[in-house]
Structures are given as C-alpha cells and as structure tokens.
Design an enzyme around this catalytic site. Structure first.
Site, short mmCIF file in Angstrom:
data_model
loop_
_atom_site.label_atom_id
_atom_site.label_comp_id
_atom_site.label_asym_id
_atom_site.label_seq_id
_atom_site.Cartn_x
_atom_site.Cartn_y
_atom_site.Cartn_z
N CYS A 131 0.87 -20.97 -13.68
CA CYS A 131 1.00 -21.81 -14.88
C CYS A 131 2.14 -22.81 -14.71
CB CYS A 131 1.25 -20.92 -16.10
SG CYS A 131 1.46 -21.85 -17.64
N CYS A 134 4.16 -23.47 -17.83
CA CYS A 134 5.07 -22.38 -18.19
C CYS A 134 6.34 -22.40 -17.36
CB CYS A 134 4.39 -21.03 -18.00
SG CYS A 134 2.84 -20.81 -18.86
N ASP A 135 6.18 -22.65 -16.06
CA ASP A 135 7.28 -22.43 -15.11
C ASP A 135 7.80 -23.68 -14.42
OD1 ASP A 135 7.00 -19.69 -15.64
OD2 ASP A 135 5.44 -19.50 -14.11
#
Length: 305
Positions: A131, A134-135
């Site tokens: 992701c 997300c990261d």
C-alpha cells in the site's frame, strides 16, 4: 434476526447497506477492520462520479458509511470466521457473536497478491509494502521500487514520486497495462525509471530492505538494484476462503454470480471485487452493491419474508 447481513464494508458493502436500509430492511454490516476496504488505501480518486476535485479514498469510504448509517444500517467491527448458507436462515459467526439473517450479501473484496519470492515475508513491514498510500511517506527522499504494470502500480509510482527521490518501476513485459492517461503521466515523470522485461527473484536485507535481485526474462541477466523499499502491485486475490466448498467459485477463487448478483445458493448474493467480473473499480463495486440489495429485497418480498 436481520433481513439482510452484509459481510464486508467496502464500496459494495456500504452501497448495499444504503439501498437495503432505505428500503426499510433491517440491515447489519459486518466489517473486520475499517470502512472502505482497498478503496480506503487509495490516496486520491479522480474517476468516481460527482467530485470535480479528487477525493481521498478514506474520505469517500467514511461518507459511504455515514450515509448508510443515516438510513438505519447497523455497522459492527468484527471478523467473520464461519458462514452457514444453506436453508432459509443464514448464519454468520464472528470471533465474538453469532448473527442470523434471511438474506446474505457477500462483499469481502480482495487482497493484494504476493510475489512469493525469498525475503518478501521476512521483510514485510520493514520495507516491503502492498500500500503505497499507507506507507509512502515513510520513504521521503529515499529510493523505492514498485513491482507491476497495471493501474495500481503506475498510480503507486506516481504517488511515491511526491516523496521519493527515485522510483524503479519493475515490469515483466515490454509494455504497461495501465490506462493511457496514467502512462502519459508516468513517462513524463523524471523520478521514475522503468525496468522492462524484468521479474524480481529476491528481496534482500537484514533489518530492512537493502536491494532487490532481478532477472531480465529475455536475456537471463541477473543483477541487484539498491532500494530502500519495495511496493508490490501485481494484482489481487479474492477473500473467498469462508465460502470455498459452499458456493460455486471460478478457478481463480472468485464467486460466480449472474447479472443480478445471485450466487449458486438461494438467498445469498455477492457484490464487488469478490465476484467474477471484467472490471474491478469503486464505481462497479457500488453498482454491484445496489443490485444485490435490490435483489435481496425482491427475494424477501416474493417469499413474504
């Protein structure tokens, strides 16, 4: 006893909840994590109708949940662990409770597919991610690699270019599968280097990702590419483990439905990325959810349930 239980709180699940609760059906949504499914991990969405400016996936997911709640849908955060589909009463067992309904809508979605190479599992969360939204921010001013050639891979590379000083896009073919508009943006981004006709053989590192070992599928040449992070974007696999052996599935594990979202078991419907379909997008998931809810309502009415 509920009229409808919806397993999964992504765009398909919450659209189904909106339609069924507006139809005055007692509706329960069971979601194991948070609203939105994969949509919630999308940084910005530009292709969902009604928004002139891009909207964040998590923001859209929350709006969908709130809209369904407004019409009376109940939402609980529990993990479904067993489903009983046969008979007039459908049962959903979670880690905490047992719930029963007259109809069931399965909207568990799909999960990112793994590469299956050495080092991937060992370094997951230590530089290996599925992701980018997300990261990605954790890799500011660093070098990353994205694996894949579809829309998600290209979107991930473009998103990472906001933070990273360099991105390698590693693709096993000599052309991308992504939409043309995404390719145009990618080719004009000087932070991205595309590594064509190449597959990942190994992810290297002790306490974090240090490099990837890649092989050119045409020449057989093997080399290491130094990188601080690896973002895997090679497709998805359906979250259909709970219905394996209970519903008719495709070879790939997707639930077979007709155009009305009906599965091989009466009173059980499926919607969104978990079912066999040609296009898996938020808008098609939402459409599936609306149809599934309508057909569930019709099923109940015809049987005077």
């Amino acid at each position: 006893m509920h009229d409808v239980i919806i397993v999964g709180g992504g765009p398909a699940g919450f659209t189904a909840a909106l339609y069924s609760s507006r139809a005055r059906l007692d509706t329960l949504v069971i979601e194991r994590l948070f609203a939105g499914g994969q949509m919630a991990t999308t940084y910005m969405m530009e292709n969902y109708p009604g928004f002139e400016e891009p909207i964040g996936g998590a923001d859209l997911a929350l709006r969908m949940e709130n809209q369904a709640r407004r019409f009376g849908a109940k939402v609980i955060n529990e993990a479904a662990v067993e489903l009983e589909l046969e008979g007039p009463v459908k049962t959903v067992k979670t880690t905490n409770n047992v719930y029963r309904a007259k109809t069931l809508i399965l909207a568990m979605g799909a999960s990112p597919r793994e590469l299956g190479v050495p080092g991937e599992k060992e370094l997951r969360g230590q530089g290996v991610s599925y992701c980018a939204t997300c990261d990605g921010a954790f890799f500011a001013d660093r070098v990353t690699a994205v694996i894949g050639g579809g829309d998600t891979a290209v979107e991930d590379a473009l998103f990472l270019s906001r933070f990273c000083r360099k991105i390698y896009l590693v693709h096993r073919r000599d052309s991308l599968r992504a939409a043309r508009v995404l390719q145009e943006s990618l080719f004009s981004n000087n932070k991205v280097e595309i590594v064509w006709n190449t597959v990942v053989e190994k992810i290297n590192g002790k306490f974090g990702v240090e490099s990837i070992t890649v092989r050119n599928v045409l020449t057989g040449e093997v080399k290491d590419i130094e990188t601080d992070g690896v973002f895997v974007a090679v497709g998805n696999q359906p979250n259909s483990e709970l219905v394996r052996g209970k519903l008719e599935l495709t070879e790939g594990g997707y639930i077979r439905t007709d155009e009305n979202m009906r599965t091989s078991v009466e009173g059980v419907f499926a919607a969104g990325d978990i079912r066999e379909k040609v296009l898996r997008q938020v808008i098609t998931a939402a459409a599936d959810g609306a149809i599934a809810a309508y057909m569930a309502e019709k099923y109940l009415a015809e049987r005077k349930l």
